[in-house]
Design an enzyme around this catalytic site. Structure first.
Site, PDB file in Angstrom:
ATOM      1  N   LEU A   1       1.351  -8.152 -29.441  1.00 28.35           N
ATOM      2  CA  LEU A   1       0.597  -9.255 -30.026  1.00 28.35           C
ATOM      3  C   LEU A   1      -0.509  -9.705 -29.073  1.00 28.35           C
ATOM      4  O   LEU A   1      -1.600 -10.089 -29.518  1.00 28.35           O
ATOM      5  CB  LEU A   1       1.520 -10.426 -30.351  1.00 28.35           C
ATOM      6  N   TYR A   2      -0.236  -9.665 -27.779  1.00 24.63           N
ATOM      7  CA  TYR A   2      -1.284 -10.008 -26.806  1.00 24.63           C
ATOM      8  C   TYR A   2      -2.531  -9.166 -27.053  1.00 24.63           C
ATOM      9  O   TYR A   2      -3.645  -9.684 -27.130  1.00 24.63           O
ATOM     10  CB  TYR A   2      -0.762  -9.791 -25.384  1.00 24.63           C
ATOM     11  N   ALA A   3      -2.342  -7.865 -27.194  1.00 23.51           N
ATOM     12  CA  ALA A   3      -3.474  -6.971 -27.451  1.00 23.51           C
ATOM     13  C   ALA A   3      -4.164  -7.326 -28.758  1.00 23.51           C
ATOM     14  O   ALA A   3      -5.400  -7.313 -28.849  1.00 23.51           O
ATOM     15  CB  ALA A   3      -2.992  -5.524 -27.479  1.00 23.51           C
TER      16      ALA A   3
ATOM     17  N   THR B   1      -4.391 -10.241 -30.184  1.00 23.51           N
ATOM     18  CA  THR B   1      -5.196 -11.463 -30.048  1.00 23.51           C
ATOM     19  C   THR B   1      -6.488 -11.184 -29.285  1.00 23.51           C
ATOM     20  O   THR B   1      -7.542 -11.753 -29.601  1.00 23.51           O
ATOM     21  CB  THR B   1      -4.424 -12.583 -29.344  1.00 23.51           C
ATOM     22  N   LYS B   2      -6.436 -10.313 -28.300  1.00 20.65           N
ATOM     23  CA  LYS B   2      -7.659  -9.986 -27.552  1.00 20.65           C
ATOM     24  C   LYS B   2      -8.642  -9.200 -28.417  1.00 20.65           C
ATOM     25  O   LYS B   2      -9.863  -9.396 -28.325  1.00 20.65           O
ATOM     26  CB  LYS B   2      -7.302  -9.218 -26.282  1.00 20.65           C
TER      27      LYS B   2
END
Length: 332
Positions: A153-155, A157-158
């Site tokens: 999910l981090y990826a 969002t970026k």
């Protein structure tokens, strides 16, 4: 006139603010001092900036996910440029607290875009991540590669930040540059990153967890080289000339990789830390965690061609510098 640096109490934010201040700029730093890792380290970074640069650095403790608080933080200030580095960091933590990532990395990024739309700074540079490449098996990673299969999910969002930025650059002709950072390390680093974790454990005689039998590669990039890339891009806004930019945009929006252009085997990095610490590691084998990838490797030809970017610090030089700083900071 001042530069606005978000995440000023963070690792990269501290160093970017320091570089701007050292060349005579005024900096407004904002940060909400998120407790994702030790707030004491963040306060120490801020104290370092204040001690060295005095009133040229103004810190405002605020949360940029709150648009009213963000506007209040910069009220009355003339903003020459924005370096948006604040975010909820960490690939693995995004599996545990996904909403924090959407708040900080999506809503927060939107608020900075809106601030830029209202204030019209000369340029806004923002932090993306090599994580957007997901499980891309083609090495090195190029900004021309597809980035629509995130494995965390981090990826996601970026990548969302990049897409929102493209929309704002197109609609409002805002000069924007996104930087995909590759595994940053160095003094004042983050405690959740591998080199810090391994150094701390080895010096304390604790086991280190080695993923995938050590068959992991990362493009470890020393902090001074990251900052050089940020400042070079900040000083050169993309022109609004309709010509294609790195990343494919015809709006004033560029995307670059900022890395060391080397895929370092994890086993060799651990060996460097062992030599720098003067101790051997106790290794514990673990599987590759969910959301992690086996290798990262930055193609930096576009930022080199456009800005003369050339990393100068090898991992063999950078690791001992970090270990020396770590010992001094912790009194080890």
């Amino acid at each position: 006139m001042a530069f606005l640096v978000t995440g000023a109490a963070g690792f990269i934010g501290h160093h970017v603010a320091s570089r701007l201040l050292a060349r005579g700029e005024r900096v407004i730093g904002i940060d909400n001092l998120n407790p994702y890792y030790a707030v004491s380290l963040k306060r120490d970074r801020l104290a370092d900036l204040t001690a060295r640069f005095g009133d040229a650095f103004r810190f405002v403790g605020t949360d940029f996910t709150d648009e009213v608080a963000l506007e209040t933080a910069v009220a009355g200030a003339e903003i020459e440029g924005i370096v948006h580095l604040g975010a909820q960091a960490g690939v693995r933590h995004s599996l545990e607290d996904p909403r924090a990532y959407v708040r900080a990395n999506v809503m927060g990024h939107l608020n900075l875009l809106e601030l830029a739309r209202a204030r019209r700074p000369r340029h806004m540079v923002y932090a993306s991540s090599s994580s957007v490449y997901g499980g891309n098996a083609r090495l090195p990673f190029s900004v021309a590669d597809r980035a629509d299969n995130p494995v965390s999910l981090y990826a996601a969002t970026k990548r969302a930040d990049e897409l929102m930025s493209e929309s704002y650059a197109h609609l409002y002709r805002l000069p924007l540059t996104g930087l995909r950072f590759f595994t940053v390390y160095g003094p004042w680093g983050r405690p959740d990153m591998a080199i810090w974790i391994f150094t701390s454990a080895i010096l304390a005689g604790r086991p280190i967890r080695v993923s995938n039998g050590g068959r992991v590669q990362r493009d470890f990039t020393y902090i001074d080289d990251i900052v050089a890339g940020v400042i070079a891009c900040l000083d050169s806004p993309p022109p609004d000339d309709g010509a294609p930019k790195p990343g494919g945009s015809q709006a004033p929006h560029r995307i670059y990789n900022v890395g060391n252009h080397r895929a370092e085997p994890l086993d060799e990095v651990i060996a460097l830390i062992e030599r720098s610490c003067g101790r051997s590691a106790i290794r514990e084998a673990v599987p590759l965690p969910p959301g992690d990838v086996a290798a990262t490797f930055a193609d930096i030809e576009t930022i080199r061609a456009d800005h003369g970017y050339q990393p100068t610090t090898t991992i063999a030089e950078g690791v001992p510098r970090f270990v020396d700083w770590f010992r001094a900071y912790h009194g080890v």
